[in-house]
Design a protein around this motif. Sequence first.
Motif, mmCIF file in Angstrom:
data_model
loop_
_atom_site.group_PDB
_atom_site.id
_atom_site.type_symbol
_atom_site.label_atom_id
_atom_site.label_comp_id
_atom_site.label_asym_id
_atom_site.label_seq_id
_atom_site.Cartn_x
_atom_site.Cartn_y
_atom_site.Cartn_z
ATOM 1 N N ARG A 325 4.341 -7.259 4.529
ATOM 2 C CA ARG A 325 5.365 -6.712 3.711
ATOM 3 C C ARG A 325 6.600 -7.951 3.664
ATOM 4 N NH1 ARG A 325 6.838 -1.502 7.244
ATOM 5 N NH2 ARG A 325 7.268 -2.485 9.206
ATOM 6 N N LYS A 326 7.220 -7.619 2.686
ATOM 7 C CA LYS A 326 8.523 -8.490 2.233
ATOM 8 C C LYS A 326 9.586 -8.024 3.422
ATOM 9 C CE LYS A 326 10.806 -11.462 -0.284
ATOM 10 N NZ LYS A 326 10.240 -12.687 -0.336
ATOM 11 N N ALA A 349 -2.400 -17.346 3.407
ATOM 12 C CA ALA A 349 -2.132 -16.708 2.076
ATOM 13 C C ALA A 349 -1.997 -15.096 2.172
ATOM 14 C CB ALA A 349 -2.913 -17.274 0.925
ATOM 15 N N SER A 350 -1.589 -14.505 3.450
ATOM 16 C CA SER A 350 -1.357 -13.127 3.237
ATOM 17 C C SER A 350 -0.001 -12.888 3.097
ATOM 18 C CB SER A 350 -1.890 -12.860 4.974
ATOM 19 O OG SER A 350 -3.451 -12.985 4.877
ATOM 20 N N THR A 351 0.397 -12.718 1.854
ATOM 21 C CA THR A 351 1.684 -12.730 1.587
ATOM 22 C C THR A 351 2.274 -11.370 1.087
ATOM 23 O OG1 THR A 351 1.361 -13.405 -0.729
ATOM 24 C CG2 THR A 351 1.403 -15.281 0.798
ATOM 25 N N PRO A 352 3.486 -11.081 0.739
ATOM 26 C CA PRO A 352 3.972 -10.027 -0.025
ATOM 27 C C PRO A 352 3.184 -9.959 -1.538
ATOM 28 C CG PRO A 352 5.630 -11.030 0.988
ATOM 29 C CD PRO A 352 4.632 -11.814 1.144
ATOM 30 N N LEU A 353 3.138 -8.736 -2.037
ATOM 31 C CA LEU A 353 2.560 -8.544 -3.372
ATOM 32 C C LEU A 353 3.017 -9.364 -4.501
ATOM 33 C CD1 LEU A 353 0.470 -7.025 -5.079
ATOM 34 C CD2 LEU A 353 2.409 -5.229 -5.471
ATOM 35 N N ASN A 354 4.491 -9.651 -4.642
ATOM 36 C CA ASN A 354 4.871 -10.201 -5.671
ATOM 37 C C ASN A 354 4.515 -11.881 -5.887
ATOM 38 O OD1 ASN A 354 6.737 -10.959 -3.178
ATOM 39 N ND2 ASN A 354 8.190 -11.855 -4.422
ATOM 40 N N ARG A 419 -0.931 0.736 9.726
ATOM 41 C CA ARG A 419 -0.364 2.333 9.448
ATOM 42 C C ARG A 419 0.825 2.351 9.375
ATOM 43 N NH1 ARG A 419 -0.185 5.933 14.317
ATOM 44 N NH2 ARG A 419 -2.099 4.797 15.101
ATOM 45 N N ARG A 420 1.688 1.485 9.867
ATOM 46 C CA ARG A 420 3.346 1.459 9.856
ATOM 47 C C ARG A 420 3.795 0.496 8.804
ATOM 48 N NH1 ARG A 420 6.213 -3.016 12.295
ATOM 49 N NH2 ARG A 420 7.990 -1.420 12.547
ATOM 50 N N GLY A 421 2.605 -0.057 7.998
ATOM 51 C CA GLY A 421 2.993 -0.891 6.755
ATOM 52 C C GLY A 421 3.537 -2.380 6.958
ATOM 53 N N THR A 422 3.203 -2.861 8.442
ATOM 54 C CA THR A 422 3.229 -4.230 8.605
ATOM 55 C C THR A 422 2.376 -5.080 7.916
ATOM 56 O OG1 THR A 422 3.885 -3.961 11.061
ATOM 57 C CG2 THR A 422 2.812 -5.982 10.387
#
Length: 468
Positions: A325-326, A349-354, A419-422
């Motif tokens: 997540r960003k 390359a495990s990045t935020p969605l944008n 689960r926590r969004g990390t």
Amino acid sequence: MSPNEKVALASLLSRSWRDPGNMLNIGIIGSIVTSLVGGVTLYKNDGGRMKWAAPLPLFGILGLYEIKHRLTPAAPLQSKYITFKSKGAKSRWSGRKIPAATLTTLYLDDEIDFTMDVLAALENIDDFVCWMPSWPTIRFLINQLYPNSGNSSLKDKKTTKREIADHYDRGNDFFNAFLGERMVYTSAVFESDSDTLESAQDNKMRKICEKLRLKPGDKMLDIGCGWGTLVGYANKHFQTKTTGVTLSKEGAKWSREHNPGCGQGSCDFLVTDYRDIPETEKFNAISSVEMAEHVGLANFQTYLNKVKTNLEDDGAFYIQVAGLRKGSDWKDIAWGLFMGEYIFPGADASTPLNWYINELEQAGLEVESIENVGIHYSLTLHEWYKNWMKNEPSLSSKYPGSLCRLWRLFLAWSTIASRRGTATCWMICCHKQLDSFDRSKMIKNQGAMCGKPGSNKWTEAAKFQQFK
């Protein structure tokens, strides 16, 4: 060498210079630059051609950091979760919170253990872990700045093949111990509180095939096919002619053995780099399920343009990617560095969605749909963890104890992180950005975004009882 992936990723995860990723970049790179500029010449050889500039500023900063680091907060509840197996570890850390990277090292070296189930202990991780980066973390990141030092920014074919072999060719029995019958190493999709891991993986494969709008006779390519489950599923249930490519010899072996109908024109498995797929080969559908993370930031356009070259103009491309997540906090960074050092060293390359969306559009691909299935990953990981804890004893004579402990930690911590969004996971479907593309096709797969009719009847509360 390609631009350093870890430096770029840390920046992508940050919203401002005060976020952990940028703070690490500024601190480490700034210290090195200051050291080079302000170093002191300590030695010259007889010819006067060599000198060694001691990085005194860096040493000074690290010295002050170590002093602060030794004064981690007290952990009055530590004994409830941690037991010390070595006198050195007990003397150093008893009663104090242990930095995340140090805890990992101590656990893998069997110097500490948990007093309870690992997942149960990590549910209370803030009671005994300090999220301040420790010297092992900093040393790992400094090494990433230099070639030939375990740097994972190198993404040539030889390095990529070695990284994949080191992880995926460990042994099919090892992966079967936690992945279960389907042998799918990606997030499942739980559509009912009665779903098992196997049925949830079937749900995911069905959704992928529907998003790709597969029909009998279509040619499909699965890049990074793992153990061939999606290839076999598409061939069996949608009558496609599917080719799976992988760099794992063990994965290809399993795929052929468990898809006996393949190899006769209906589907096949190739051990090859995606960059070596012939440009003349065209496919109606291309899937890439949690493989793109291994491509690397610098190679991502090469990868997407390869997909575009092999995709028919009216075809569909499905990419499923795990991301971070960003605005990641220190807890997120600690988990990400753990994954980068111990589990998937080349998956930068495990990045935020944008970033993913920008790369897809830059390559001339039009995004049709995006689904966030991160919470499903948490449920998937929990099922993997339960499988591993049940089957680990049967592997203990073949695999090192440190590896078994690593997998307990990996699966438990990742269950919590997703689960926590990390970490999360996105299902993204797209096609070539052409005026001639028939966009009415997009209507036909809207059902694939919603799961089975009535699937919203299950409640998160019911499924998450398993975490308690």
